[in-house]
Design a protein around this motif. Structure first.
Motif, PDB file in Angstrom:
ATOM      1  N   GLU A   1       0.844  -1.194   0.000  1.00 26.41           N
ATOM      2  CA  GLU A   1       0.000   0.000   0.000  1.00 26.41           C
ATOM      3  C   GLU A   1       0.886   1.253   0.000  1.00 26.41           C
ATOM      4  N   ILE A   2       0.737   2.048  -1.028  1.00 26.16           N
ATOM      5  CA  ILE A   2       1.499   3.293  -1.157  1.00 26.16           C
ATOM      6  C   ILE A   2       0.591   4.430  -0.717  1.00 26.16           C
ATOM      7  N   LYS A   3       1.015   5.144   0.337  1.00 29.29           N
ATOM      8  CA  LYS A   3       0.240   6.269   0.858  1.00 29.29           C
ATOM      9  C   LYS A   3       1.016   7.549   0.620  1.00 29.29           C
ATOM     10  N   LEU A   4       0.412   8.478  -0.090  1.00 23.07           N
ATOM     11  CA  LEU A   4       1.065   9.764  -0.347  1.00 23.07           C
ATOM     12  C   LEU A   4       1.383  10.466   0.967  1.00 23.07           C
ATOM     13  N   GLY A   5       2.606  10.982   1.069  1.00 25.30           N
ATOM     14  CA  GLY A   5       3.010  11.755   2.234  1.00 25.30           C
ATOM     15  C   GLY A   5       3.444  10.945   3.432  1.00 25.30           C
ATOM     16  N   HIS A   6       3.380   9.623   3.356  1.00 28.25           N
ATOM     17  CA  HIS A   6       3.768   8.772   4.482  1.00 28.25           C
ATOM     18  C   HIS A   6       5.126   8.125   4.224  1.00 28.25           C
ATOM     19  N   PRO A   7       6.018   8.120   5.224  1.00 29.41           N
ATOM     20  CA  PRO A   7       7.315   7.461   5.054  1.00 29.41           C
ATOM     21  C   PRO A   7       7.151   5.961   4.841  1.00 29.41           C
ATOM     22  N   MET A   8       7.992   5.418   3.976  1.00 26.77           N
ATOM     23  CA  MET A   8       7.989   3.977   3.701  1.00 26.77           C
ATOM     24  C   MET A   8       9.416   3.471   3.777  1.00 26.77           C
ATOM     25  N   ARG A   9       9.612   2.363   4.485  1.00 23.56           N
ATOM     26  CA  ARG A   9      10.931   1.712   4.499  1.00 23.56           C
ATOM     27  C   ARG A   9      10.967   0.750   3.325  1.00 23.56           C
ATOM     28  N   MET A  10      12.045   0.877   2.533  1.00 22.70           N
ATOM     29  CA  MET A  10      12.177   0.045   1.342  1.00 22.70           C
ATOM     30  C   MET A  10      13.580  -0.522   1.268  1.00 22.70           C
TER      31      MET A  10
ATOM     32  N   GLY B   1      11.713   6.490   2.119  1.00 19.58           N
ATOM     33  CA  GLY B   1      11.263   7.443   1.120  1.00 19.58           C
ATOM     34  C   GLY B   1       9.817   7.807   1.386  1.00 19.58           C
ATOM     35  N   VAL B   2       9.419   8.948   0.859  1.00 16.28           N
ATOM     36  CA  VAL B   2       8.036   9.403   0.985  1.00 16.28           C
ATOM     37  C   VAL B   2       7.471   9.544  -0.418  1.00 16.28           C
ATOM     38  N   ALA B   3       6.338   8.884  -0.676  1.00 17.83           N
ATOM     39  CA  ALA B   3       5.679   9.011  -1.973  1.00 17.83           C
ATOM     40  C   ALA B   3       5.055  10.400  -2.056  1.00 17.83           C
ATOM     41  N   VAL B   4       5.444  11.155  -3.088  1.00 14.38           N
ATOM     42  CA  VAL B   4       4.907  12.509  -3.266  1.00 14.38           C
ATOM     43  C   VAL B   4       3.972  12.594  -4.462  1.00 14.38           C
ATOM     44  N   ALA B   5       3.996  11.579  -5.338  1.00 13.17           N
ATOM     45  CA  ALA B   5       3.086  11.541  -6.485  1.00 13.17           C
ATOM     46  C   ALA B   5       3.018  10.115  -7.015  1.00 13.17           C
ATOM     47  N   ILE B   6       1.851   9.748  -7.533  1.00 10.63           N
ATOM     48  CA  ILE B   6       1.661   8.426  -8.131  1.00 10.63           C
ATOM     49  C   ILE B   6       0.975   8.633  -9.481  1.00 10.63           C
TER      50      ILE B   6
ATOM     51  N   ASP C   1       0.082   6.361 -13.411  1.00 10.40           N
ATOM     52  CA  ASP C   1      -0.280   5.004 -13.828  1.00 10.40           C
ATOM     53  C   ASP C   1       0.918   4.067 -13.834  1.00 10.40           C
ATOM     54  N   ASP C   2       2.125   4.627 -14.080  1.00 10.41           N
ATOM     55  CA  ASP C   2       3.306   3.781 -14.232  1.00 10.41           C
ATOM     56  C   ASP C   2       4.394   3.981 -13.192  1.00 10.41           C
ATOM     57  N   THR C   3       4.405   5.147 -12.515  1.00  5.68           N
ATOM     58  CA  THR C   3       5.515   5.450 -11.613  1.00  5.68           C
ATOM     59  C   THR C   3       5.051   6.026 -10.273  1.00  5.68           C
ATOM     60  N   VAL C   4       5.963   5.936  -9.319  1.00  2.00           N
ATOM     61  CA  VAL C   4       5.799   6.579  -8.016  1.00  2.00           C
ATOM     62  C   VAL C   4       6.974   7.536  -7.869  1.00  2.00           C
ATOM     63  N   LYS C   5       6.699   8.801  -7.588  1.00  2.19           N
ATOM     64  CA  LYS C   5       7.762   9.764  -7.319  1.00  2.19           C
ATOM     65  C   LYS C   5       8.045   9.696  -5.826  1.00  2.19           C
ATOM     66  N   LEU C   6       9.294   9.330  -5.500  1.00  4.40           N
ATOM     67  CA  LEU C   6       9.716   9.209  -4.110  1.00  4.40           C
ATOM     68  C   LEU C   6      10.657  10.346  -3.747  1.00  4.40           C
ATOM     69  N   ASN C   7      10.459  10.911  -2.577  1.00  9.75           N
ATOM     70  CA  ASN C   7      11.361  11.907  -2.019  1.00  9.75           C
ATOM     71  C   ASN C   7      12.236  11.185  -1.003  1.00  9.75           C
ATOM     72  N   LEU C   8      13.546  11.147  -1.264  1.00 10.82           N
ATOM     73  CA  LEU C   8      14.485  10.445  -0.388  1.00 10.82           C
ATOM     74  C   LEU C   8      15.215  11.382   0.570  1.00 10.82           C
ATOM     75  N   ASN C   9      14.877  12.673   0.547  1.00 11.87           N
ATOM     76  CA  ASN C   9      15.470  13.630   1.493  1.00 11.87           C
ATOM     77  C   ASN C   9      14.996  13.309   2.905  1.00 11.87           C
ATOM     78  N   HIS C  10      15.838  13.622   3.894  1.00  7.74           N
ATOM     79  CA  HIS C  10      15.395  13.551   5.287  1.00  7.74           C
ATOM     80  C   HIS C  10      14.251  14.552   5.445  1.00  7.74           C
ATOM     81  N   PRO C  11      13.230  14.240   6.255  1.00  7.20           N
ATOM     82  CA  PRO C  11      12.110  15.174   6.420  1.00  7.20           C
ATOM     83  C   PRO C  11      12.519  16.565   6.895  1.00  7.20           C
ATOM     84  N   LEU C  12      13.661  16.700   7.566  1.00  3.36           N
ATOM     85  CA  LEU C  12      14.110  18.003   8.051  1.00  3.36           C
ATOM     86  C   LEU C  12      15.196  18.626   7.167  1.00  3.36           C
TER      87      LEU C  12
END
Length: 169
Positions: free
Chosen positions: A90-99, A109-114, A116-127
Motif C-alpha cells: 500500500e502506497i500512501k502519499l506523504g507517508h514514510p515507507m521503508r524500502m 522514502g516518501v511518496a509525493v506523487a503516483i 499510472d506507471d511510476t511513483v515519485k519518491l522523495n528520499l530527502n530527510h524530512p528536516l
C-alpha cells in the motif's frame, strides 16, 4: 576508585540533554536525549554548539540546515516504476515507507506523487533544508566508560532504548 565529577560538556562525556525542537516556530519534538559527546552521535551543528555548556545551563541553539540534515536536494526526488512494488504493497502519499533496493540497502522514502506507471519518491530527510531551533538544558553529565569511548556511543541495555531492562523496550 572514585568517579571523576564532570561539570562541563566536552569530548568523551555522556550528556543528558533536555530539549524542545522547533521548526518555523512549531514544536516538532521534545524530551531528554543521552549521547556521548564528540563522537557524532547527534547532528554536527548541535554537537558543536553545546561543547563547553555547564551542568544545569540552558541555551537556545539555532542549527542551520547545512549543519543539521543538509540542504534539500531535488535530485533525491526519483521516479520508481510502479511495477517494482509488490502487488499488495500500500502506497500512501506523504507517508514514510521503508524500502530495500536490489543490493539490500534499506532506506526511507516518501511518496509525493503516483501516476499510472511510476511513483515519485522523495528520499530527502524530512528536516532537510530546515533550520532547527533547540531549546536545551543540560541535566546530567558523567564521564564515559572506556568501553563507551572505544565504541563511540553510550552503553545501552538493549537496542533502541536506554533501559537496562529489555522488557521495557
Amino acid at each position: 576508585m572514585a568517579e571523576k565529577n564532570v561539570s562541563k560538556i566536552e569530548k568523551n562525556v555522556v550528556v543528558t540533554l533536555d530539549y524542545r525542537l522547533e521548526v518555523n516556530g512549531n514544536e516538532i519534538d521534545s524530551g531528554p536525549i543521552q549521547f556521548l559527546q564528540g563522537h557524532g552521535n547527534i547532528i554536527p551543528g548541535l554537537e558543536n554548539q553545546i561543547e563547553g555548556m555547564d551542568l544545569g545551563e540552558e541555551r537556545d541553539i539555532l542549527v542551520k540546515a547545512q549543519d543539521a540534515y543538509g540542504e534539500y536536494d531535488a535530485e533525491l526526488e526519483i521516479d520508481v516504476p510502479l511495477s517494482t512494488f509488490p502487488e499488495d504493497f500500500e502506497i500512501k502519499l506523504g507517508h514514510p515507507m521503508r524500502m530495500q533496493d536490489g543490493e539490500g540497502h534499506v532506506f526511507t522514502g516518501v511518496a509525493v506523487a503516483i501516476s499510472d506507471d511510476t511513483v515519485k519518491l522523495n528520499l530527502n530527510h524530512p528536516l532537510a533544508g530546515k533550520d532547527l531551533l533547540f531549546k536545551t538544558k543540560v541535566t546530567e553529565l558523567r564521564p564515559a566508560t572506556p568501553e563507551e569511548i572505544k565504541n563511540g556511543s553510550i552503553a545501552r541495555g538493549c537496542s533502541g532504548c536506554s533501559s537496562g531492562d529489555c522488557s521495557d523496550c
